[in-house]
Design a protein around this motif. Structure first.
Motif, PDB file in Angstrom:
ATOM      1  N   VAL B  12      42.221  76.189  37.606  1.00 43.28           N
ATOM      2  CA  VAL B  12      41.282  74.976  37.804  1.00 43.28           C
ATOM      3  C   VAL B  12      40.133  75.197  36.973  1.00 43.28           C
ATOM      4  CG1 VAL B  12      40.256  73.355  39.036  1.00 43.28           C
ATOM      5  CG2 VAL B  12      42.250  74.532  39.872  1.00 43.28           C
ATOM      6  N   GLN B  14      36.636  73.326  34.636  1.00 40.89           N
ATOM      7  CA  GLN B  14      35.640  72.101  34.435  1.00 40.89           C
ATOM      8  C   GLN B  14      35.853  71.805  32.763  1.00 40.89           C
ATOM      9  OE1 GLN B  14      31.796  72.760  36.111  1.00 40.89           O
ATOM     10  NE2 GLN B  14      32.410  71.590  37.869  1.00 40.89           N
ATOM     11  N   LEU B  84      39.871  66.933  29.649  1.00 44.17           N
ATOM     12  CA  LEU B  84      40.657  66.524  30.670  1.00 44.17           C
ATOM     13  C   LEU B  84      42.036  66.224  30.181  1.00 44.17           C
ATOM     14  CD1 LEU B  84      38.430  63.556  32.070  1.00 44.17           C
ATOM     15  CD2 LEU B  84      38.807  65.706  32.931  1.00 44.17           C
ATOM     16  N   SER B  87      44.936  69.224  30.476  1.00 43.51           N
ATOM     17  CA  SER B  87      45.817  69.546  31.908  1.00 43.51           C
ATOM     18  C   SER B  87      47.112  69.181  31.779  1.00 43.51           C
ATOM     19  CB  SER B  87      45.001  68.524  32.898  1.00 43.51           C
ATOM     20  OG  SER B  87      43.867  68.714  33.294  1.00 43.51           O
ATOM     21  N   THR B 110      44.560  72.696  35.388  1.00 41.94           N
ATOM     22  CA  THR B 110      44.118  71.524  35.839  1.00 41.94           C
ATOM     23  C   THR B 110      42.625  71.581  35.337  1.00 41.94           C
ATOM     24  OG1 THR B 110      45.342  71.371  37.826  1.00 41.94           O
ATOM     25  CG2 THR B 110      43.536  70.077  37.666  1.00 41.94           C
ATOM     26  N   THR B 112      38.945  69.563  35.388  1.00 44.17           N
ATOM     27  CA  THR B 112      38.276  68.376  36.192  1.00 44.17           C
ATOM     28  C   THR B 112      36.943  67.853  35.419  1.00 44.17           C
ATOM     29  OG1 THR B 112      37.220  70.101  37.575  1.00 44.17           O
ATOM     30  CG2 THR B 112      39.265  69.304  38.254  1.00 44.17           C
TER      31      THR B 112
END
Lengths: 110, 112
Positions: B12, B14, B84, B87, B110, B112
């Motif tokens: 995960v 950013q 984004l 992902s 992922t 975010t």
């Protein structure tokens, strides 16, 4: 755009039946053809490869290739519930990369 | 039976951050690949690597992406500034001279 086309399904067959999965491709220069099985959330698993016209058998699986018709198929004999998955047709269209179809979802009911 | 391994299984991050996805191909294989699969979509080719250089890359593989084989066993994919739309599941694959490609378990990225 080099395409590989598959019916998305689902294809539903009873346990013990033959499942027939089909794939067409657009690039006549394609040299090698593969079938992968993909369970939900998992990676593609190679189950068959075929390079020349005709049939190739491996256990319960038979791959068929017809380059003139640009058609590849996979037959699964004696289908089992554990065969329920998405089957991906992949074509090597050039140097090395595989072009995948969207896959056919197979459901085998007990 | 030898297999392709990938780490991490889930990453995960950013938006705008750099990520490195790692793969250990099957030891005697010569050809290495990265593919990605956005949820519900088809598996898409990103890049192939042979003899320590990129042999083919797709339109997706733009300047934000790079690959490296830093030693005799690892093969990495770096995304410099994640978006984004990056992902997806990222699969590493390797092949021998027969060009049968074997896939690793994948890294779910992922952003975010």
């Amino acid at each position: 755009q080099k395409e590989v086309e598959q019916n998305s399904g689902p294809l539903s067959v009873p346990e013990g039946a033959i499942a027939s999965l089909n794939c067409t491709y657009s690039d006549r220069g394609s040299q090698s053809f593969f079938w992968y099985r993909q369970y939900s959330g998992k990676s593609p698993e190679l189950i068959m490869s075929i390079y020349s016209n005709g049939d190739k058998e491996d256990g319960r699986f038979t791959a068929q290739l017809n380059k003139a018709s640009q058609y590849v198929s996979l037959l699964i004999r004696d289908s089992q519930p554990s065969d329920s998955a998405t089957y991906l047709c992949a074509v090597n269209t050039g140097f090395q990369k595989l072009v995948f179809g969207t896959g056919t979802r197979l459901l085998v009911s007990p | 039976e030898p297999e392709v391994t990938q780490t991490p299984s889930h990453q995960v991050t950013q938006m705008g951050q750099e990520v490195i996805l790692r793969c250990v191909p099957i030891s005697n294989h010569l050809y290495f690949y990265w593919y990605r699969q956005i949820l519900g979509q088809k598996v898409e080719f990103l890049v192939s690597f042979y003899n320590n250089e990129i042999s083919e890359k797709s339109e997706i593989f733009d300047d934000q992406f790079s690959v490296e084989r830093p030693d005799g066993s690892n093969f990495t994919l770096k995304i410099r500034s994640t978006k984004l739309e990056d992902s997806a599941m990222y699969f590493c694959a390797s092949a021998d001279r027969d060009h049968e490609q074997y896939f690793g378990p994948g890294t779910r990225l992922t952003v975010t």
